[in-house]
Write a protein that holds these residues in place. Structure first.
Motif, mmCIF file in Angstrom:
data_model
loop_
_atom_site.group_PDB
_atom_site.id
_atom_site.type_symbol
_atom_site.label_atom_id
_atom_site.label_comp_id
_atom_site.label_asym_id
_atom_site.label_seq_id
_atom_site.Cartn_x
_atom_site.Cartn_y
_atom_site.Cartn_z
ATOM 1 N N TRP A 107 0.865 -1.181 0.000
ATOM 2 C CA TRP A 107 0.000 0.000 0.000
ATOM 3 C C TRP A 107 0.899 1.226 0.000
ATOM 4 O O TRP A 107 1.866 1.301 0.761
ATOM 5 N N ILE A 108 0.593 2.187 -0.882
ATOM 6 C CA ILE A 108 1.356 3.427 -0.993
ATOM 7 C C ILE A 108 0.391 4.586 -0.779
ATOM 8 O O ILE A 108 -0.624 4.701 -1.479
ATOM 9 N N ALA A 113 2.541 8.570 -3.855
ATOM 10 C CA ALA A 113 2.170 7.614 -4.912
ATOM 11 C C ALA A 113 2.767 7.999 -6.261
ATOM 12 O O ALA A 113 3.254 7.137 -7.008
ATOM 13 N N TRP A 114 2.770 9.278 -6.598
ATOM 14 C CA TRP A 114 3.302 9.714 -7.890
ATOM 15 C C TRP A 114 4.807 9.433 -7.992
ATOM 16 O O TRP A 114 5.297 9.057 -9.064
ATOM 17 N N PRO A 128 -5.161 1.015 -8.215
ATOM 18 C CA PRO A 128 -5.908 1.701 -7.150
ATOM 19 C C PRO A 128 -5.867 0.839 -5.885
ATOM 20 O O PRO A 128 -5.881 -0.393 -5.960
ATOM 21 N N ALA A 129 -5.812 1.468 -4.723
ATOM 22 C CA ALA A 129 -5.632 0.732 -3.466
ATOM 23 C C ALA A 129 -6.879 -0.011 -3.001
ATOM 24 O O ALA A 129 -6.782 -0.875 -2.149
ATOM 25 N N GLY A 130 -8.027 0.307 -3.521
ATOM 26 C CA GLY A 130 -9.233 -0.416 -3.130
ATOM 27 C C GLY A 130 -10.292 0.480 -2.533
ATOM 28 O O GLY A 130 -10.087 1.680 -2.321
ATOM 29 N N GLU A 131 -11.438 -0.112 -2.238
ATOM 30 C CA GLU A 131 -12.605 0.641 -1.767
ATOM 31 C C GLU A 131 -12.385 1.315 -0.416
ATOM 32 O O GLU A 131 -12.898 2.404 -0.169
ATOM 33 N N ASP A 132 -11.651 0.678 0.492
ATOM 34 C CA ASP A 132 -11.466 1.205 1.842
ATOM 35 C C ASP A 132 -10.396 2.293 1.917
ATOM 36 O O ASP A 132 -10.236 2.933 2.956
ATOM 37 N N ASP A 134 -8.169 5.826 0.608
ATOM 38 C CA ASP A 134 -8.403 7.154 0.044
ATOM 39 C C ASP A 134 -8.235 7.081 -1.472
ATOM 40 O O ASP A 134 -7.453 6.252 -1.969
ATOM 41 N N PRO A 135 -8.914 7.970 -2.226
ATOM 42 C CA PRO A 135 -8.871 7.892 -3.694
ATOM 43 C C PRO A 135 -7.460 7.958 -4.295
ATOM 44 O O PRO A 135 -7.198 7.340 -5.310
ATOM 45 N N GLY A 136 -6.529 8.678 -3.661
ATOM 46 C CA GLY A 136 -5.180 8.807 -4.214
ATOM 47 C C GLY A 136 -4.224 7.702 -3.808
ATOM 48 O O GLY A 136 -3.103 7.613 -4.310
ATOM 49 N N ASP A 137 -4.622 6.853 -2.866
ATOM 50 C CA ASP A 137 -3.770 5.753 -2.421
ATOM 51 C C ASP A 137 -3.617 4.735 -3.549
ATOM 52 O O ASP A 137 -4.515 4.564 -4.382
#
Length: 186
Positions: A107-108, A113-114, A128-132, A134-137
Motif C-alpha cells: 500500500w502506498i 504515490a506519484w 488503485p488501493a481499493g474501496e477502503d 483514500d482515492p489517491g492511495d
C-alpha cells in the motif's frame, strides 16, 4: 575479487568462494559458473549458475568472504547457455535479484504515490488501493526474490507505505520489526 571474477567470465572458469547469505545470516561455500557482472545501486553483482542450487543466482560481491578461486585447472569449465539474456537481470531492482519467490502488495499513500509510480513503476504494477482506501492511495504489486530488501525499502518509506500481502511477507515484516524494537530498546 572483481578482476578474478571478470577473468573467470571471460575464460569460462567455475569459481569457488565463501558467501554470506543475508536471509539466513550464514556463511557457506559456493561453486558458480559466472555469466555476467552487473553494477546496480552502487554495488557489483555476479550472475551465474549455482552448482548448489542447479539454477541461476545473483551474488553481491561485497558478501563474498575471503579469496575467489578457480574450481579446476582446465582451460574452460562451462559454456554460457545460448538462451541466457543478461538484460533480464540488468532491469531489476534489489529485491528482484534472484529467482522470484512471490508477489508483494505494498500500500502506498497518496502523498508519495506519484513518486513511486515514476521511480519504481517499471518494477511492478501500480493499481488503485481499493474501496477502503483514500482515492489517491495506490497498491504497488511487485515480484520479489529477496524479502529482506523489499521490507527494508518499504520501511524506508515510513508511514507512506505498508506491506499488505502476501501473508508470509507480512509475518516476516512483523518479525523483523520485533527484532528492531528488541535491539534498539533499553
Amino acid at each position: 575479487r572483481l578482476a578474478k571474477i571478470e577473468t573467470a567470465i571471460f575464460r569460462r572458469k567455475t569459481i569457488l568462494f565463501e558467501y554470506h547469505t543475508m536471509e539466513r545470516d550464514e556463511l557457506g561455500a559456493r561453486r558458480v559458473d559466472p555469466y555476467q557482472l552487473l553494477y546496480q545501486g552502487g554495488q557489483f553483482y555476479v550472475v551465474g549458475r549455482s552448482h548448489e542450487r542447479s539454477a541461476i543466482r545473483v551474488f553481491r560481491l561485497s558478501r563474498i568472504r575471503g579469496k575467489v578461486g578457480y574450481a579446476t585447472k582446465a582451460e574452460h569449465d562451462f559454456q554460457r547457455p545460448a538462451n541466457f539474456d543478461p538484460r533480464a537481470y540488468a532491469d531489476r531492482i534489489d529485491w528482484q535479484f534472484g529467482e522470484p519467490v512471490g508477489t508483494a502488495e505494498v500500500w502506498i499513500g497518496q502523498r508519495i504515490a506519484w513518486q513511486i509510480e515514476r521511480h519504481f513503476g517499471r518494477y511492478g504494477e501500480i493499481l488503485p488501493a481499493g474501496e477502503d482506501a483514500d482515492p489517491g492511495d495506490r497498491l504497488f504489486v511487485t515480484p520479489y526474490a529477496n524479502s529482506r530488501q523489499l521490507i527494508a525499502w518499504a520501511l524506508g518509506l515510513g508511514e507512506n507505505a505498508r506491506i499488505v500481502g502476501p501473508p508470509e511477507l507480512v509475518t516476516e515484516l512483523r518479525e523483523r520489526i520485533g527484532v528492531l524494537i528488541e535491539r534498539h530498546s533499553g
